[in-house]
Design a protein around this motif. Structure first.
Motif, mmCIF file in Angstrom:
data_model
loop_
_atom_site.group_PDB
_atom_site.id
_atom_site.type_symbol
_atom_site.label_atom_id
_atom_site.label_comp_id
_atom_site.label_asym_id
_atom_site.label_seq_id
_atom_site.Cartn_x
_atom_site.Cartn_y
_atom_site.Cartn_z
ATOM 1 N N LEU A 55 0.836 -1.207 0.000
ATOM 2 C CA LEU A 55 0.000 0.000 0.000
ATOM 3 C C LEU A 55 0.868 1.254 0.000
ATOM 4 O O LEU A 55 0.588 2.225 -0.715
ATOM 5 N N ILE A 56 1.908 1.248 0.805
ATOM 6 C CA ILE A 56 2.797 2.411 0.898
ATOM 7 C C ILE A 56 3.524 2.614 -0.437
ATOM 8 O O ILE A 56 3.621 3.745 -0.922
ATOM 9 N N MET A 57 4.013 1.524 -1.007
ATOM 10 C CA MET A 57 4.738 1.631 -2.276
ATOM 11 C C MET A 57 3.810 2.029 -3.415
ATOM 12 O O MET A 57 4.220 2.707 -4.343
ATOM 13 N N GLY A 58 2.556 1.612 -3.363
ATOM 14 C CA GLY A 58 1.584 1.942 -4.402
ATOM 15 C C GLY A 58 1.220 3.412 -4.409
ATOM 16 O O GLY A 58 0.843 3.962 -5.456
ATOM 17 N N ARG A 59 1.343 4.085 -3.306
ATOM 18 C CA ARG A 59 1.021 5.519 -3.216
ATOM 19 C C ARG A 59 2.094 6.373 -3.836
ATOM 20 O O ARG A 59 1.827 7.490 -4.240
#
Length: 93
Positions: free
Chosen positions: A88-92
């Motif tokens: 989720l963090i990397m996708g943002r």
């Protein structure tokens, strides 16, 4: 009135089992030492099967394996949750 759970030493349990195995009536032991019938039965069974009163020594191989598998499952679920958060963090970005 709340009744607290009593604990017994391994030596005490051995002495009680020895009394039972030497022929002292079960009812007398239970009454004299204020034990529950299930506690006496459990101690006698543990003494006969494993010779020990420790829970770890009295587990079946299946119980031991189940505990190991549950621990491994918990670890994998935690790792999976961490990877989801990282995704989720990397996708943002």
């Amino acid at each position: 009135m709340t009744r607290s759970r009593r604990t017994f030493t391994e030596d005490f349990k051995k002495q009680i089992v020895l009394l039972y195995e030497n022929g002292k009536p079960r009812k007398e032991i239970i009454a004299e030492y204020e034990l529950t019938p299930s506690a006496l039965d459990k101690w006698v069974k543990q003494s006969r099967t494993a010779g020990s009163f420790k829970e770890a020594d009295n587990r079946t191989p299946e119980q031991t394996e189940l505990m190991k598998i549950r621990k491994e499952l918990k670890q994998l679920q935690m790792e999976n949750d961490i990877l989801k958060q990282a995704a989720l963090i990397m996708g943002r970005k």
